[in-house]
Motif scaffolding. Structure first.
Motif, PDB file in Angstrom:
ATOM      1  N   VAL A 250      38.550  18.026  61.009  1.00 14.45           N
ATOM      2  CA  VAL A 250      39.168  19.249  61.526  1.00 14.45           C
ATOM      3  C   VAL A 250      38.111  20.208  62.063  1.00 14.45           C
ATOM      4  O   VAL A 250      38.309  20.869  63.093  1.00 14.45           O
ATOM      5  CB  VAL A 250      39.994  19.936  60.412  1.00 14.45           C
ATOM      6  N   PHE A 251      36.967  20.283  61.410  1.00 13.73           N
ATOM      7  CA  PHE A 251      35.904  21.215  61.797  1.00 13.73           C
ATOM      8  C   PHE A 251      34.843  20.560  62.683  1.00 13.73           C
ATOM      9  O   PHE A 251      34.167  21.261  63.446  1.00 13.73           O
ATOM     10  CB  PHE A 251      35.231  21.771  60.539  1.00 13.73           C
ATOM     11  N   PHE A 252      34.698  19.248  62.562  1.00 16.43           N
ATOM     12  CA  PHE A 252      33.665  18.527  63.313  1.00 16.43           C
ATOM     13  C   PHE A 252      34.337  17.370  64.050  1.00 16.43           C
ATOM     14  O   PHE A 252      34.474  16.276  63.518  1.00 16.43           O
ATOM     15  CB  PHE A 252      32.583  18.029  62.349  1.00 16.43           C
ATOM     16  N   ARG A 253      34.772  17.611  65.283  1.00 14.54           N
ATOM     17  CA  ARG A 253      35.588  16.653  66.017  1.00 14.54           C
ATOM     18  C   ARG A 253      34.810  15.397  66.427  1.00 14.54           C
ATOM     19  O   ARG A 253      35.423  14.407  66.811  1.00 14.54           O
ATOM     20  CB  ARG A 253      36.176  17.316  67.267  1.00 14.54           C
ATOM     21  N   ASP A 254      33.495  15.428  66.380  1.00 14.50           N
ATOM     22  CA  ASP A 254      32.700  14.241  66.735  1.00 14.50           C
ATOM     23  C   ASP A 254      32.633  13.215  65.614  1.00 14.50           C
ATOM     24  O   ASP A 254      32.070  12.133  65.801  1.00 14.50           O
ATOM     25  CB  ASP A 254      31.270  14.653  67.099  1.00 14.50           C
ATOM     26  N   LEU A 255      33.199  13.542  64.460  1.00 17.96           N
ATOM     27  CA  LEU A 255      33.090  12.643  63.309  1.00 17.96           C
ATOM     28  C   LEU A 255      33.699  11.287  63.587  1.00 17.96           C
ATOM     29  O   LEU A 255      33.154  10.249  63.168  1.00 17.96           O
ATOM     30  CB  LEU A 255      33.768  13.282  62.089  1.00 17.96           C
ATOM     31  N   MET A 256      34.808  11.238  64.306  1.00 21.94           N
ATOM     32  CA  MET A 256      35.478   9.964  64.562  1.00 21.94           C
ATOM     33  C   MET A 256      34.602   9.040  65.389  1.00 21.94           C
ATOM     34  O   MET A 256      34.625   7.816  65.194  1.00 21.94           O
ATOM     35  CB  MET A 256      36.818  10.218  65.286  1.00 21.94           C
ATOM     36  N   GLN A 257      33.827   9.615  66.298  1.00 24.52           N
ATOM     37  CA  GLN A 257      32.913   8.788  67.090  1.00 24.52           C
ATOM     38  C   GLN A 257      31.821   8.191  66.207  1.00 24.52           C
ATOM     39  O   GLN A 257      31.431   7.025  66.372  1.00 24.52           O
ATOM     40  CB  GLN A 257      32.276   9.631  68.208  1.00 24.52           C
ATOM     41  N   ILE A 258      31.341   8.970  65.268  1.00 22.96           N
ATOM     42  CA  ILE A 258      30.330   8.476  64.323  1.00 22.96           C
ATOM     43  C   ILE A 258      30.911   7.383  63.446  1.00 22.96           C
ATOM     44  O   ILE A 258      30.256   6.363  63.172  1.00 22.96           O
ATOM     45  CB  ILE A 258      29.792   9.640  63.470  1.00 22.96           C
ATOM     46  N   ILE A 259      32.145   7.577  62.998  1.00 18.63           N
ATOM     47  CA  ILE A 259      32.793   6.559  62.158  1.00 18.63           C
ATOM     48  C   ILE A 259      32.972   5.259  62.923  1.00 18.63           C
ATOM     49  O   ILE A 259      32.771   4.162  62.369  1.00 18.63           O
ATOM     50  CB  ILE A 259      34.154   7.088  61.646  1.00 18.63           C
ATOM     51  N   ASN A 260      33.348   5.333  64.195  1.00 18.43           N
ATOM     52  CA  ASN A 260      33.513   4.115  64.995  1.00 18.43           C
ATOM     53  C   ASN A 260      32.201   3.338  65.107  1.00 18.43           C
ATOM     54  O   ASN A 260      32.193   2.103  65.037  1.00 18.43           O
ATOM     55  CB  ASN A 260      34.030   4.475  66.391  1.00 18.43           C
ATOM     56  N   ILE A 261      31.096   4.065  65.271  1.00 18.22           N
ATOM     57  CA  ILE A 261      29.785   3.401  65.333  1.00 18.22           C
ATOM     58  C   ILE A 261      29.456   2.760  63.983  1.00 18.22           C
ATOM     59  O   ILE A 261      28.976   1.619  63.921  1.00 18.22           O
ATOM     60  CB  ILE A 261      28.696   4.408  65.735  1.00 18.22           C
ATOM     61  N   CYS A 262      29.734   3.488  62.900  1.00 17.20           N
ATOM     62  CA  CYS A 262      29.475   2.952  61.562  1.00 17.20           C
ATOM     63  C   CYS A 262      30.329   1.720  61.274  1.00 17.20           C
ATOM     64  O   CYS A 262      29.867   0.770  60.616  1.00 17.20           O
ATOM     65  CB  CYS A 262      29.738   4.023  60.510  1.00 17.20           C
ATOM     66  N   LEU A 263      31.564   1.695  61.780  1.00 15.44           N
ATOM     67  CA  LEU A 263      32.424   0.532  61.580  1.00 15.44           C
ATOM     68  C   LEU A 263      31.906  -0.685  62.342  1.00 15.44           C
ATOM     69  O   LEU A 263      31.991  -1.819  61.857  1.00 15.44           O
ATOM     70  CB  LEU A 263      33.860   0.858  62.023  1.00 15.44           C
ATOM     71  N   GLN A 264      31.353  -0.447  63.529  1.00 15.88           N
ATOM     72  CA  GLN A 264      30.772  -1.553  64.287  1.00 15.88           C
ATOM     73  C   GLN A 264      29.563  -2.142  63.559  1.00 15.88           C
ATOM     74  O   GLN A 264      29.417  -3.362  63.463  1.00 15.88           O
ATOM     75  CB  GLN A 264      30.360  -1.070  65.681  1.00 15.88           C
ATOM     76  N   ILE A 265      28.725  -1.260  63.036  1.00 19.34           N
ATOM     77  CA  ILE A 265      27.564  -1.730  62.276  1.00 19.34           C
ATOM     78  C   ILE A 265      28.017  -2.395  60.974  1.00 19.34           C
ATOM     79  O   ILE A 265      27.486  -3.434  60.571  1.00 19.34           O
ATOM     80  CB  ILE A 265      26.609  -0.563  61.975  1.00 19.34           C
ATOM     81  N   GLY A 266      29.011  -1.786  60.337  1.00 20.33           N
ATOM     82  CA  GLY A 266      29.496  -2.309  59.061  1.00 20.33           C
ATOM     83  C   GLY A 266      30.090  -3.696  59.159  1.00 20.33           C
ATOM     84  O   GLY A 266      30.009  -4.486  58.205  1.00 20.33           O
TER      85      GLY A 266
END
Length: 347
Positions: A250-266
């Motif tokens: 809600v406060f940091f809208r770029d978080l979803m982009q970071i999560i997508n990158i982490c999921l690719q690495i994961g």
């Protein structure tokens, strides 16, 4: 209907559930923690290195003690979210079904699209790794050759579930902005609604996985029923993470982009496309990879299909996993509770 019988959206309660005395809640938690600690201390594995076993027991008991301390001090804050979820369980179920239906309401094929992309992904990986790279079989824990497509599906099915559930749970508050702004609505149920909606698709793929294993010669048995246990483990892991990520999103809208990158690495850091024992022979590196909670889930799904091993045989892995989940859940609940008073202003 009198005033006491009237309920508002998101305020349904069960008698006594929302009024659990603090001392009773803490006592129950401490009793469970002491029982778990005793089981860990008294557990004996004659085939393992005793020095390593003693280190594991010390670490586990230390984490349990820290969890008890945090739970006792922050009881009022930690228990808010679990009680809200329990008191609104009927509403959660209704909204989860509606969320799944409306996702594909405007398309001709409807819910078929929920299954198309995962199936295509499995077929693509199967063609590349088996037909091109020649990865025909994998060796199961009991010395059996497992067709690579079964090995692959047992890893991808829980990963698809994790990816969809975490992504949808993270963006749940942004998607239901109109409900977040309602004073009487319990917004803590929104991440849970998205994860339950993802579970409907996951159940279909679990049936597909069991069927593929059956065709390959691994007849369903009592061991197969453990898939519901590992499904519950993954469900709680996603919910614990989503409480924190949905609030931060809600406060940091770029978080979803970071999560997508982490999921690719994961996906590549988790033994989904490769066998942990054969690719990583060094036990120290295996230990690092096993710190990833999804490693426990993926290995668990495989043990359900063809390894014929009970979940309690992975005693320390199971203990570590639940300690991590409880810790993340407590942190996520605290983050969500402290942030939600600002949601309406930001959205």
């Amino acid at each position: 209907m009198n005033n006491k019988e009237k309920t508002t959206l998101g305020q349904r309660r069960l008698p006594g559930i929302g009024k659990l005395p603090k001392w009773a809640g803490i006592t129950i938690f401490l009793a469970c923690a002491v029982a778990l600690a005793l089981i860990i201390v008294l557990h004996y594995n004659p085939g393992a290195d005793q020095e390593t076993e003693r280190l594991k027991k010390i670490c586990a008991c230390t984490l349990i003690a820290l969890s008890c301390a945090v739970f006792s001090v922050y009881y009022d804050r930690v228990m808010v979210v679990p009680l809200e979820l329990w008191n609104n369980r009927q509403l959660i179920w209704q909204m989860s079904v509606n969320d799944f239906k409306k996702r594909y309401a405007g398309s001709y094929l409807g819910a078929v699209w929920a299954f198309t992309q995962p199936v295509v992904t499995v077929l693509m990986y199967w063609f590349v790794f088996e037909k091109i790279f020649g990865m025909k079989t994998e060796i199961a824990g009991r010395g059996l050759d497992v067709p690579y497509v079964v090995f692959l599906m047992a890893g991808l099915v829980p990963w698809f579930y994790f990816t969809e559930g975490l992504s949808n749970g993270t963006t749940s508050l942004l998607e239901y902005t109109y409900l977040v702004k309602k004073v009487v609505f319990k917004i803590s149920i929104l991440p849970l609604i998205k994860i339950i909606a993802a579970t409907f698709t996951h159940l279909f793929f679990c049936l597909l996985l069991v069927g593929a294993g059956w065709i390959a010669g691994f007849t369903p048995s009592l061991y197969t029923l453990q898939i519901f246990y590992y499904m519950f483990c993954e469900f709680m892991l996603m919910l614990a993470i989503s409480f924190a990520t949905s609030a931060i999103q809600v406060f940091f809208r770029d978080l979803m982009q970071i999560i997508n990158i982490c999921l690719q690495i994961g996906q590549w850091a988790t033994p989904i496309l490769w066998n942990l024992d054969s690719v990583v022979p060094d036990w120290r590196m295996q230990w690092i990879i096993k710190l990833n909670p999804m490693t426990y889930i993926v290995n668990g799904y495989r043990s359900c299909i063809y390894e014929e091993r009970w979940f309690f045989e992975h005693f320390y892995s199971s203990t570590y996993f639940w300690i991590v989940v409880v810790g993340i859940f407590c942190i996520g609940s605290l983050v969500f509770k402290r942030s939600k008073i600002h949601f309406a202003d930001v959205l």
